[in-house]
Design an enzyme around this catalytic site. Sequence first.
Site, mmCIF file in Angstrom:
data_model
loop_
_atom_site.group_PDB
_atom_site.id
_atom_site.type_symbol
_atom_site.label_atom_id
_atom_site.label_comp_id
_atom_site.label_asym_id
_atom_site.label_seq_id
_atom_site.Cartn_x
_atom_site.Cartn_y
_atom_site.Cartn_z
ATOM 1 N N HIS A 160 -20.545 -17.702 -17.493
ATOM 2 C CA HIS A 160 -21.192 -18.368 -16.159
ATOM 3 C C HIS A 160 -22.049 -17.384 -15.742
ATOM 4 O O HIS A 160 -21.976 -16.197 -16.226
ATOM 5 C CB HIS A 160 -20.064 -18.838 -15.088
ATOM 6 C CG HIS A 160 -19.104 -17.613 -14.833
ATOM 7 N ND1 HIS A 160 -17.936 -17.328 -15.835
ATOM 8 C CD2 HIS A 160 -19.082 -16.782 -13.646
ATOM 9 C CE1 HIS A 160 -17.448 -16.463 -15.160
ATOM 10 N NE2 HIS A 160 -18.066 -15.895 -13.973
ATOM 11 N N CYS A 173 0.776 -1.133 -0.116
ATOM 12 C CA CYS A 173 0.005 0.007 -0.083
ATOM 13 C C CYS A 173 0.931 1.302 0.109
ATOM 14 O O CYS A 173 2.170 0.967 -0.002
ATOM 15 C CB CYS A 173 -1.006 0.166 1.250
ATOM 16 S SG CYS A 173 -0.163 0.289 2.735
#
Length: 622
Positions: free
Chosen positions: A545, A378
């Site tokens: 899907h 981060c």
Amino acid sequence: MKNKIQRFGKFLSAMVMPNIGAFIAWGFITALFIEAGWLPNAKLAALNGPMLNYLLPILVAYQGGKLVGGDRGGVIGGIAVIGVIVGAPDYPMLMGAMVMGPVGGWVIKKFDKAMEGHMPAGFEMLINNFSIGILGMILAIIGSYVIGPFMAGVLVVLTAGVDVLVNHGLLPLAAIFIEPAKVLFLNNAINHGIFTPIATLQAEQAGKSIMYMLEANPGPGLGVLLAYWAFSKDKATKDSAPGAIIIHFLGGIHEIYFPYILMNPVVIIAPIVGNICAITFYTITGAGLVGPASPGSIIAFMSMAPKGMGMVITFLGVAIATAVSFLIASPIVKMADHKSLEDAQAKKDSMKAEAKGLTTVSGADVQAKDIKKIVFACDAGMGSSAMGATKFRNRIKDLNLGITVTNTSVDNVPADANVVVCQEILKDRAAKSAPQARLITLENFLADPHLDALYAELETLTTGKTAEADKTEAPAEEKKETKAGILVPEGIKTGCASVDKETAIRAAGQLLCDLGYVDANYIDAMVEREKIVTTYMGMGVAIPHGTSDAKETVKKSGIVVMQYPDGVSFGDEKANLIIGIAGVGDEHLEILANIAGSLEDEALLENLKKNADADTIMKTFG
């Protein structure tokens, strides 16, 4: 320009963040032992001055010098900042430290570079030590006569500017810039690079400062997360919100709510207005904290509040920000339909990566078997990355793969990292920092399909044991029987004539339905999923899907394989293999990973797409 600002902001925060413990120690000493504190003690209160005027600037300067020039840079940065402190004895020189530390590191780095290849044998220690001493002395002198007085003037001007804003009721408008900058991961730079030095000077003179409250207030972000928890139509987002609330509000990791805003940028209005209202309330009531609240947890925020009514006022400001942010965010989140939320994720190419079972966005092509070190990154390397690394480390622990999972700043990824995990907004910096690593970008550290796919990929390296399943082993025969129905011969169709995309997807869905894997409603969900983002994964393969909302229509996990030798158009690409998937719970991730592994042989893939018979396809995917 934005990247340059982010890098500059990151550098400022990188000087301060490793020293936050020292800031907290100073803050507690101030809150507890000064004359207006909770436990007034003149002797212990005397610690306040030396820590503020000497310890904190030296630590910051040392860290800044080390970032630029290594350990030698840290030492010369510490020497140089003493001159700044002496040159402006009436002001805390945190900003001066942020200048002299990197300057010292840069000077010694340039000196060492110039001496490469010219160092007389036997004089290394003498030259190394004298260079730091002499150059450090020179910088200290310059700091005393030039930098110190100049930085004191800058502080006076900035503080006067803040006073003007406060006196004219304009300070709340700072939230218009603060909240968007936070979402761009400039929160640490704003708080510790700008507000903390100004606030420290004000706190030394008045005992408290409102500047400590501008960025650290957890209320605006809490309101956004509560709105998503209450009104989000996306189940995954809704389910992840409670965990994010705990991490944000109690843990103080504000980065956790940034993806919720990036998912629907209009929501940024909510924390802006919430913080404006809170700052207005704090301005009217004359509120302030006695020290920096870092991390921005409600615990840290309240612990830095003055005793008595100061605590009540501080808490009310958090409550106001939360309530206003929640009220504004709620209708925005509620009006955003499910498709728009999933479309935001689609912009990150999450579906394409998920379909491959390989979550690589860029960087090296590192296979699961070669992964030894996963690094979560981060901005500062201490907040969301630490939380994400802890969660994933615990998640893969039972796989016993010997993989190291750690965290760091996005600009300081170690050279031995095989996989780097970061937020989407930081991917360019991560790629530059770790070109040797496979890069995975996330929407949300708590619930993200990319992490799920990475876990499923790693899980395939084990002997079939699922770390998140019941630890009781089933007999081998029973396991084989359970898995046997994933692909059956009746689920394979070869030599199909070319049709349009929707017809092909519906055909795969109908076959899943006919074989008892799904209800008929799942077919429409597969078409809907394709409208949101293509399920074409490249290499002539598509894996359609259903949407996440269609999970309840799945009866059992399974796949069907349809071969179209002449291809089916998926936009500009053609798919020769259409693999329809239905998965119970998260089983589709394991199926995806296994399919990806089966398609690594390019020669085999070419055969499967056009010439292979049903038996070959069965052997490949079965």
